[in-house]
Design a protein around this motif. Structure first.
Motif, mmCIF file in Angstrom:
data_model
loop_
_atom_site.group_PDB
_atom_site.id
_atom_site.type_symbol
_atom_site.label_atom_id
_atom_site.label_comp_id
_atom_site.label_asym_id
_atom_site.label_seq_id
_atom_site.Cartn_x
_atom_site.Cartn_y
_atom_site.Cartn_z
ATOM 1 N N LEU A 29 0.822 -1.212 0.000
ATOM 2 C CA LEU A 29 0.000 0.000 0.000
ATOM 3 C C LEU A 29 0.858 1.266 0.000
ATOM 4 O O LEU A 29 0.443 2.285 -0.530
ATOM 5 C CB LEU A 29 -0.987 -0.024 1.152
ATOM 6 C CG LEU A 29 -2.185 -0.959 0.869
ATOM 7 C CD1 LEU A 29 -2.906 -1.334 2.150
ATOM 8 C CD2 LEU A 29 -3.150 -0.356 -0.131
ATOM 9 N N GLN A 32 1.270 2.526 -3.403
ATOM 10 C CA GLN A 32 0.098 3.092 -4.065
ATOM 11 C C GLN A 32 0.190 4.617 -4.148
ATOM 12 O O GLN A 32 -0.377 5.219 -5.043
ATOM 13 C CB GLN A 32 -1.187 2.679 -3.337
ATOM 14 C CG GLN A 32 -1.494 1.202 -3.435
ATOM 15 C CD GLN A 32 -1.810 0.754 -4.850
ATOM 16 O OE1 GLN A 32 -2.136 1.562 -5.705
ATOM 17 N NE2 GLN A 32 -1.689 -0.538 -5.096
ATOM 18 N N GLY A 33 0.896 5.229 -3.195
ATOM 19 C CA GLY A 33 1.083 6.668 -3.295
ATOM 20 C C GLY A 33 1.939 7.042 -4.496
ATOM 21 O O GLY A 33 1.683 8.032 -5.170
ATOM 22 N N VAL A 35 2.236 5.641 -7.449
ATOM 23 C CA VAL A 35 1.600 5.581 -8.774
ATOM 24 C C VAL A 35 0.650 6.756 -8.988
ATOM 25 O O VAL A 35 0.160 6.956 -10.094
ATOM 26 C CB VAL A 35 0.867 4.242 -9.001
ATOM 27 C CG1 VAL A 35 1.841 3.080 -8.888
ATOM 28 C CG2 VAL A 35 -0.302 4.060 -8.046
ATOM 29 N N GLY A 36 0.425 7.555 -7.958
ATOM 30 C CA GLY A 36 -0.374 8.764 -8.126
ATOM 31 C C GLY A 36 0.335 9.842 -8.935
ATOM 32 O O GLY A 36 -0.297 10.799 -9.371
ATOM 33 N N CYS A 37 1.650 9.714 -9.128
ATOM 34 C CA CYS A 37 2.389 10.690 -9.938
ATOM 35 C C CYS A 37 3.315 10.036 -10.966
ATOM 36 O O CYS A 37 3.709 10.690 -11.930
ATOM 37 C CB CYS A 37 3.244 11.599 -9.060
ATOM 38 S SG CYS A 37 2.283 12.729 -8.032
ATOM 39 N N HIS A 38 3.698 8.786 -10.733
ATOM 40 C CA HIS A 38 4.703 8.147 -11.595
ATOM 41 C C HIS A 38 4.077 7.201 -12.611
ATOM 42 O O HIS A 38 4.779 6.350 -13.164
ATOM 43 C CB HIS A 38 5.745 7.430 -10.741
ATOM 44 C CG HIS A 38 6.649 8.373 -9.974
ATOM 45 N ND1 HIS A 38 7.800 8.902 -10.510
ATOM 46 C CD2 HIS A 38 6.543 8.909 -8.732
ATOM 47 C CE1 HIS A 38 8.385 9.705 -9.608
ATOM 48 N NE2 HIS A 38 7.630 9.737 -8.526
ATOM 49 N N GLY A 39 2.775 7.336 -12.834
ATOM 50 C CA GLY A 39 2.120 6.573 -13.885
ATOM 51 C C GLY A 39 1.750 5.163 -13.463
ATOM 52 O O GLY A 39 2.187 4.674 -12.419
ATOM 53 N N PRO A 40 0.933 4.486 -14.302
ATOM 54 C CA PRO A 40 0.504 3.120 -13.990
ATOM 55 C C PRO A 40 1.718 2.213 -13.788
ATOM 56 O O PRO A 40 2.664 2.263 -14.573
ATOM 57 C CB PRO A 40 -0.294 2.704 -15.228
ATOM 58 C CG PRO A 40 -0.747 3.981 -15.853
ATOM 59 C CD PRO A 40 0.328 4.981 -15.552
ATOM 60 N N GLY A 48 6.684 12.700 -14.565
ATOM 61 C CA GLY A 48 6.814 11.713 -13.485
ATOM 62 C C GLY A 48 7.780 10.618 -13.909
ATOM 63 O O GLY A 48 7.505 9.849 -14.840
ATOM 64 N N ARG A 78 10.522 15.858 0.834
ATOM 65 C CA ARG A 78 9.381 16.020 1.748
ATOM 66 C C ARG A 78 8.590 14.722 1.861
ATOM 67 O O ARG A 78 8.045 14.394 2.912
ATOM 68 C CB ARG A 78 8.457 17.135 1.221
ATOM 69 C CG ARG A 78 9.011 18.530 1.397
ATOM 70 C CD ARG A 78 8.022 19.577 0.899
ATOM 71 N NE ARG A 78 8.218 19.910 -0.508
ATOM 72 C CZ ARG A 78 7.277 20.399 -1.309
ATOM 73 N NH1 ARG A 78 6.059 20.582 -0.850
ATOM 74 N NH2 ARG A 78 7.554 20.698 -2.560
ATOM 75 N N ILE A 79 8.507 13.994 0.741
ATOM 76 C CA ILE A 79 7.746 12.740 0.733
ATOM 77 C C ILE A 79 8.512 11.646 1.476
ATOM 78 O O ILE A 79 7.960 10.962 2.336
ATOM 79 C CB ILE A 79 7.462 12.309 -0.727
ATOM 80 C CG1 ILE A 79 6.531 13.334 -1.398
ATOM 81 C CG2 ILE A 79 6.861 10.907 -0.773
ATOM 82 C CD1 ILE A 79 6.376 13.160 -2.897
ATOM 83 N N GLY A 82 8.419 10.735 5.224
ATOM 84 C CA GLY A 82 7.242 10.140 5.857
ATOM 85 C C GLY A 82 7.278 8.633 5.961
ATOM 86 O O GLY A 82 6.370 8.035 6.547
ATOM 87 N N TYR A 83 8.305 8.002 5.401
ATOM 88 C CA TYR A 83 8.273 6.545 5.285
ATOM 89 C C TYR A 83 9.368 5.868 6.102
ATOM 90 O O TYR A 83 10.444 6.424 6.305
ATOM 91 C CB TYR A 83 8.362 6.142 3.804
ATOM 92 C CG TYR A 83 7.099 6.525 3.080
ATOM 93 C CD1 TYR A 83 5.980 5.703 3.120
ATOM 94 C CD2 TYR A 83 6.985 7.754 2.420
ATOM 95 C CE1 TYR A 83 4.799 6.066 2.502
ATOM 96 C CE2 TYR A 83 5.809 8.129 1.798
ATOM 97 C CZ TYR A 83 4.711 7.285 1.844
ATOM 98 O OH TYR A 83 3.538 7.648 1.259
ATOM 99 N N GLU A 87 9.308 0.294 4.660
ATOM 100 C CA GLU A 87 8.469 0.714 3.530
ATOM 101 C C GLU A 87 9.316 1.083 2.316
ATOM 102 O O GLU A 87 8.981 0.746 1.175
ATOM 103 C CB GLU A 87 7.584 1.895 3.950
ATOM 104 C CG GLU A 87 6.420 1.451 4.835
ATOM 105 C CD GLU A 87 5.729 2.598 5.564
ATOM 106 O OE1 GLU A 87 4.612 2.388 6.047
ATOM 107 O OE2 GLU A 87 6.318 3.702 5.665
#
Lengths: 99, 424
Positions: A29, A32-33, A35-40, A48, A78-79, A82-83, A87
């Motif tokens: 999961l 899943q974050g 693929v919100g910017c780096h394509g399918p 991306g 920044r991203i 958070g991990y 992860e």
């Protein structure tokens, strides 16, 4: 413009080919974050960057460097902050395994 | 091939062998019903089919095409057309999602059914409820559905007509006029959205009607990415943009469509060439009517599973829930959709839900090639959603043209990626 027949044949051929990106298993999961910017499948789209098929060690090292503020970035530092280690390792392994 | 299948089917039917296992499978496949086909619902339906092919997925969505809220402001700026932000459900259908273009009229959480306006009743094992928001007409005196034809909200896109109406009004207004924007108190859909809208309207006016101005009247004192927005307004639009906080008489308490005025708290009537009212909001009616919202008008959910606090087989995602401090954003709707589906399937299988991590990036355009962002990562805490300390944050301030240019490009990558993730 291609003749319609050629196009239809190309579409049919594409439909019969295996999907271009195949993951070894369901995405963690945390990925899943991405693929919100780096394509399918993390295959890259517009600005991306592509993640799929890259070396897991390279991806992991980049993410860790972003997290440690040792690699400049527009948004990724920044991203990455958070991990967790686990992860980052899982995300890197997941995208590396997509062929 | 076809003949073989037909023969096998006939033979199977004749012997009663093939039909029986199929019927059995149909009865035992878990039924996931998704209400709402936006950022939450479409993401949930597609993720469910892609990840759990044995699950039956039915999506209930009244509209046959989806117009996104994100990038709607770029239409106002003149940088996108309606077709660029309109999406078809064909990709979801091709993936095996059963799509019913109908309204969910009532939910019975005890019987686990959804009744549709068209008459059909759907039974579910798990329901993903993602119906979005309702505009609270009447909460702002003078603002009702008729007033929205004069002062468009353009906040619930529907078929896109509201956004196009606001764009046409901007095109028709004379140079030198005032465009008023009434901005509500928290919480509301898309916290940075009003401020991106200010920017995009100013961008249009600067190019086409440079003697005009944007007067943004706000019921709040502070807003998302405030410093970055205000830096950008100053740099790109100068005195064309005036933002007024509540303490400086920014709160609009009444609108008058006939006189084309917004009245503020201290009694000032602002005469407008064009008025955009972003009204107070609540969860969509179906959430409230089904007893799934609390007294604030939003649904309380479990931070790990997104399950309703009052109906555990209903996962409520997207803007309809109260997931504060998470924003009501498309990216959060997309993320929580996947966690909700994974949690629902785990529960059906008697397993624990996956560990939750929610990711949000909201890009805003201050100018066509001037992007800014906020990043957040959240996890599930014992009492709610918790932002990961020392993570995320907004873009750096300062004169950073390359940062702004890249973020505008990355915003485009986000839009392309997330809509592919939703619709295929």
């Amino acid at each position: 413009m291609q003749p319609t027949g050629f196009l239809a044949a190309a579409v049919l051929a594409a439909a019969l080919l295996p999907a271009p990106a195949v993951a070894a298993g369901p995405a963690p999961l945390a990925a899943q974050g991405c693929v919100g910017c780096h394509g399918p499948n993390g295959g890259g789209i517009a600005a991306g960057a592509r993640l799929s098929g890259r070396d897991a060690g390279e991806l992991e090292a980049i993410l860790r460097a972003y997290r440690a503020n040792e690699r400049p970035g527009t948004i990724m530092p920044r991203i990455a902050r958070g991990y967790t280690d686990a992860e980052i390792t899982a995300v890197a392994a997941y995208f590396a395994a997509i062929r | 091939m076809l003949r073989t299948l037909t023969r096998r089917a006939s033979l199977g039917a004749a012997l009663g062998l093939l039909a029986a296992p199929q019927a059995l499978r149909a009865q035992t496949a878990a039924r996931l019903v998704v209400v709402g086909g936006g950022f939450g619902g479409a993401s949930a339906a597609r993720f469910a089919r892609a990840t759990y092919p044995d699950i039956q997925v039915t999506l209930v969505e009244p509209l046959t095409r989806f117009v996104t809220c994100p990038y709607g402001n770029l239409l106002l700026g003149g940088y996108r057309q309606i077709g660029d932000i309109t999406h078809s459900y064909d990709g979801l259908r091709a993936q095996g999602v059963r799509i019913l273009h109908d309204w969910a009229a009532a939910i019975d959480p005890a019987a686990k059914t959804v009744r549709l306006r068209g008459g059909e009743t759907l039974a579910y094992d798990k329901l993903i409820l993602s119906p979005g928001i309702a505009l609270r007409y009447g909460a702002l005196p003078g603002y009702d559905e008729a007033a929205a034809e004069v002062f468009p909200h353009a906040w619930v896109p529907g078929d896109g007509s509201q956004t196009r109406l606001l764009r046409r009004q901007l095109e028709a207004m004379p140079d030198g006029g005032v465009v008023g924007i009434a901005i509500p108190a928290n919480p509301f859909r898309c916290p940075p959205g009003p401020y991106e809208r200010i920017s995009m309207i100013a961008a249009y006016l600067k190019r086409h009607k440079p003697r005009s101005k944007v007067l943004a009247l706000d019921a709040k004192e502070a807003f998302s990415k405030q410093g970055l927005f205000q830096d950008g307004w100053k740099a790109l639009y100068g005195p064309m943009v005036e933002w007024v906080p509540a303490s400086s008489d920014g709160k609009v308490i009444r609108v008058d469509p006939a006189e084309k005025t917004f009245e503020s708290e201290f009694g000032v009537r602002h005469k407008l060439a064009v008025g955009n009212v972003i009204p107070p909001q609540s969860a969509a009616r179906i959430v409230i009517d089904s007893g799934l919202a609390d007294q604030t008008g939003w649904a309380q959910v479990d931070p790990t599973t997104l399950a309703s606090r009052v109906a555990p087989d209903i996962h409520i995602i997207g803007d309809a829930n109260n997931a504060a401090p998470m924003p009501k954003s498309g990216f959060i709707a997309n993320n929580t959709a996947k966690q909700a589906v994974a949690s629902a399937v785990a529960a059906l299988r008697g397993a624990a839900p996956p560990e939750a991590v929610y990711f949000n990036t909201c890009y805003s355009h201050v100018g066509e090639e001037y992007g800014i962002s906020v990043v957040n990562i959240f996890r599930a805490g014992p009492n709610g959603f918790v932002e990961v300390p020392n993570s995320g944050g907004v873009s750096p301030r300062g004169d950073l043209p390359e940062q702004r240019r890249l973020e505008a490009l990355y915003a485009d990558a986000w839009y392309a990626s997330i809509t592919r993730d939703m619709f295929g």
